[in-house]
Design a protein around this motif. Structure first.
Motif, PDB file in Angstrom:
ATOM      1  N   SER A  15     -13.806  26.740 -44.885  1.00 42.29           N
ATOM      2  CA  SER A  15     -14.713  25.617 -44.652  1.00 42.29           C
ATOM      3  C   SER A  15     -15.013  24.930 -45.967  1.00 42.29           C
ATOM      4  CB  SER A  15     -16.004  26.121 -44.026  1.00 42.29           C
ATOM      5  OG  SER A  15     -16.839  26.668 -45.024  1.00 42.29           O
ATOM      6  N   PRO A  16     -15.279  23.626 -45.936  1.00 42.80           N
ATOM      7  CA  PRO A  16     -15.547  22.909 -47.193  1.00 42.80           C
ATOM      8  C   PRO A  16     -16.808  23.421 -47.874  1.00 42.80           C
ATOM      9  CG  PRO A  16     -15.856  21.490 -45.277  1.00 42.80           C
ATOM     10  CD  PRO A  16     -15.222  22.723 -44.782  1.00 42.80           C
ATOM     11  N   LYS A  17     -17.728  23.988 -47.087  1.00 42.77           N
ATOM     12  CA  LYS A  17     -18.934  24.525 -47.722  1.00 42.77           C
ATOM     13  C   LYS A  17     -18.616  25.703 -48.619  1.00 42.77           C
ATOM     14  CE  LYS A  17     -20.915  24.794 -43.698  1.00 42.77           C
ATOM     15  NZ  LYS A  17     -21.885  25.211 -42.666  1.00 42.77           N
ATOM     16  N   ALA A  18     -17.583  26.437 -48.231  1.00 43.75           N
ATOM     17  CA  ALA A  18     -17.215  27.614 -49.025  1.00 43.75           C
ATOM     18  C   ALA A  18     -16.459  27.245 -50.275  1.00 43.75           C
ATOM     19  CB  ALA A  18     -16.358  28.561 -48.191  1.00 43.75           C
ATOM     20  N   ALA A  19     -16.123  25.949 -50.397  1.00 51.91           N
ATOM     21  CA  ALA A  19     -15.386  25.533 -51.579  1.00 51.91           C
ATOM     22  C   ALA A  19     -16.237  25.629 -52.837  1.00 51.91           C
ATOM     23  CB  ALA A  19     -14.879  24.103 -51.401  1.00 51.91           C
ATOM     24  N   GLN A  20     -17.542  25.837 -52.666  1.00 54.84           N
ATOM     25  CA  GLN A  20     -18.379  26.033 -53.845  1.00 54.84           C
ATOM     26  C   GLN A  20     -17.941  27.262 -54.613  1.00 54.84           C
ATOM     27  OE1 GLN A  20     -22.465  26.354 -52.680  1.00 54.84           O
ATOM     28  NE2 GLN A  20     -22.037  25.296 -50.773  1.00 54.84           N
ATOM     29  N   LEU A  21     -17.296  28.203 -53.892  1.00 54.12           N
ATOM     30  CA  LEU A  21     -16.913  29.455 -54.539  1.00 54.12           C
ATOM     31  C   LEU A  21     -15.755  29.262 -55.502  1.00 54.12           C
ATOM     32  CD1 LEU A  21     -17.051  32.099 -51.724  1.00 54.12           C
ATOM     33  CD2 LEU A  21     -18.575  31.830 -53.628  1.00 54.12           C
ATOM     34  N   ARG A  22     -15.006  28.188 -55.314  1.00 56.30           N
ATOM     35  CA  ARG A  22     -13.843  28.002 -56.170  1.00 56.30           C
ATOM     36  C   ARG A  22     -14.323  27.646 -57.554  1.00 56.30           C
ATOM     37  NH1 ARG A  22     -10.476  24.373 -51.993  1.00 56.30           N
ATOM     38  NH2 ARG A  22     -10.638  25.862 -50.288  1.00 56.30           N
ATOM     39  N   GLY A  23     -13.761  28.319 -58.512  1.00 54.83           N
ATOM     40  CA  GLY A  23     -14.249  28.249 -59.882  1.00 54.83           C
ATOM     41  C   GLY A  23     -13.858  27.065 -60.694  1.00 54.83           C
TER      42      GLY A  23
END
Lengths: 109, 306
Positions: free
Chosen positions: A101-109
C-alpha cells in the motif's frame, strides 16, 4: 538414518525452503510473509538435524549440530517477537498490514 | 519403515506449508503453519533427535505460532485491511524463482557422491543393529593395543611395554598399526578432538560379535584371552550406550552446559535484548502522558488497545 533414502532430507528441506521463499515473494500481507520466514528457518533446522546425524555416523562430533539447531530455534523466536512488534507498531500508523500500500511506502528508506 | 514415514511427514510438512502461504485469511494460514511445524517435529523424531523434536513443538508450535495467533487476533483485520494480492504474473514469477531455488538447493546434496557413499556403505551391511552402525564410539588406545597384542599372540602388557616410546615417529607408526588393527576389527579410525581415537563402526552388531569371537579364538597361543575379550565387550557396551544416548536430553544437557555454555549464555542475552526491543517497539505512544504528538493524536482513534 539407516534405511532412509539419503535423498529424502535434501529434497524435503529444499522443498520446504522453496515454499517459504514463494510465500515471501508472492504475498503482500506482512503476517503471512513472517510465517514464510519461519518456514524457511524450519527447513534449515531440518537439514541441520539430518546432517548432524550423518556427521555423527561418519565419526564426527554428535553435539555440534543439535546445539546449533537449538540456538537457531532460540534466535527464530527472538526474531518473530521483534518482527511482530514491528507489525503492531506499523499497524498503528497505517491501519493495514499490506506492504504494497502507498501508506507503507513511508518505510522505504 | 522409517523411510516411508519420513517421506510421508516430509510431504505433509511441505504441503501444509504451501497451503499456509496461499491462504488469504491469516488465521487459516497460522493453523496450517501449525500442522507444518508438527510434521517437522515428527521428522526430528525420525532423525533420532527427541530433544530437538520436543523443542520444535514447545518453541515453534507452542510459542511462535501462538504469538502469531495473538497478534492476528489483536489486530482484528477487516477485509479491506488484509491487503491486495499481487497480480498473477508476479505470483507465477515467484513460483518460478521458488522452483529454481529448490533445484539449486537439492541438487548438490543429491549429486554429492562422497557424502552419500558414507551412508550407503553403512547401509550395505544389511539390517539389524542399524543404529549402532551409524554412531561413532570412543576407542581408547588401550583397546587398540589389546587387539594388536592378540593379533601378535602376545599379552597386552608385553606389547604395551614397547609402546612407551613417545617420540613423534613412534607415535606415527603406532597410529598406522592402530589403523590396521582397527580395520581388522571392522572399525575405521578417525581422529577427534577428544583424547581418545574415535571409531566409526562399519559393521553391524552381529558382525561385531563374530569378529569378537574371531579375535578371541586367535588367542590360542596366549595364556589369557580375557583382556581382549573385556576390551571388545567394553567397546560394544560403549557403542550401545552411545546409541541410546544420541539426541537424548542427558547427552544434550551434558554438552550444552559444558562445551557450549558461552553460546547458551549469548543466546540468553539475545532473548533479553529481544524482550526489551519488543516492549519498546510495541508500546502505545502517548500512554500515561509520555511521548508526545506524532503517535497519539494523528494516529487512528478508537479500538480497545489501539
Amino acid at each position: 538414518m539407516s534405511g532412509l533414502g539419503t535423498d529424502a532430507i535434501f529434497i524435503i528441506s529444499a522443498a520446504l525452503f522453496a515454499v517459504g521463499v514463494f510465500g515471501v515473494l508472492a504475498r503482500r500481507n506482512l503476517l503471512i510473509m513472517l510465517m514464510s520466514v519461519e518456514l524457511m528457518l524450519n527447513a534449515g533446522n531440518l537439514l541441520l538435524a539430518g546432517m548432524a546425524r550423518m556427521h555423527a555416523g561418519a565419526g564426527g562430533d554428535a553435539e555440534a549440530g543439535q546445539t546449533l539447531i537449538l540456538m537457531s530455534m532460540a534466535v527464530a523466536a527472538c526474531e518473530v517477537a521483534v518482527g511482530l512488534s514491528i507489525v503492531i507498531a506499523l499497524f498503528r500508523h497505517i491501519r493495514s498490514v499490506d506492504v504494497s500500500s502507498p501508506k507503507a511506502a513511508q518505510l522505504r528508506g | 519403515m522409517s523411510a516411508i514415514l519420513f517421506w510421508i511427514f516430509g510431504a505433509a510438512a511441505v504441503a501444509s506449508g504451501l497451503v499456509a502461504v496461499t491462504r488469504r485469511n491469516p488465521v487459516y494460514a497460522a493453523l496450517f503453519l501449525l500442522v507444518s511445524m508438527g510434521c517437522v517435529g515428527v521428522e526430528f523424531l525420525l532423525l533420532h533427535s527427541p530433544f530437538i523434536a520436543a523443542m520444535q513443538i514447545i518453541l515453534y508450535a507452542g510459542a511462535i505460532v501462538v504469538v502469531f495467533v495473538f497478534v492476528i487476533m489483536l489486530l482484528s483485520l477487516k477485509e479491506g485491511e488484509l491487503g491486495r494480492e499481487p497480480p498473477m504474473v508476479l505470483k507465477a514469477g515467484a513460483g518460478v524463482v521458488a522452483l529454481a531455488l529448490f533445484a539449486l538447493l537439492a541438487l548438490p546434496g543429491l549429486r554429492d557422491e562422497g557424502l552419500k557413499s558414507k551412508l550407503t556403505a553403512a547401509d550395505a551391511e544389511g539390517q539389524g543393529g542399524g543404529r549402532l552402525r551409524e554412531l561413532a564410539v570412543e576407542v581408547r588406545p588401550a583397546d587398540v593395543v589389546a587387539v594388536a597384542a592378540a593379533r601378535q599372540g602376545l599379552q597386552p602388557a608385553q606389547l604395551a611395554r614397547s609402546s612407551q616410546d613417545r617420540s613423534q615417529t613412534a607415535i606415527k607408526d603406532r597410529l598406522k598399526t592402530a589403523r590396521g588393527d582397527a580395520a581388522y576389527l571392522g572399525l575405521e579410525l578417525c581422529p577427534t578432538r577428544s583424547r581418545g581415537l574415535s571409531a566409526a563402526l562399519g559393521t553391524t552388531r552381529t558382525r561385531l560379535g563374530q569378529l569378537h569371537d574371531e579375535v578371541a579364538a586367535s588367542l590360542e597361543a596366549a595364556a589369557e584371552g580375557s583382556p581382549v575379550e573385556v576390551r571388545v565387550a567394553a567397546l560394544r557396551e560403549r557403542a550401545l550406550l552411545k546409541a541410546q544416548r544420541y539426541g537424548s536430553l542427558e547427552e544434550f544437557v551434558g554438552f550444552l552446559y559444558s562445551r557450549y555454555v558461552v553460546a547458551f549464555e549469548l543466546v540468553s542475552l539475545l532473548i533479553f535484548a529481544a524482550i526489551a526491543g519488543v516492549v519498546v517497539l510495541a508500546r502505545r505512544r502517548g500512554f500515561m502522558g509520555l511521548e508526545g504528538a506524532p503517535g497519539s493524536e494523528a494516529g487512528p482513534q478508537g479500538g480497545f488497545l489501539l
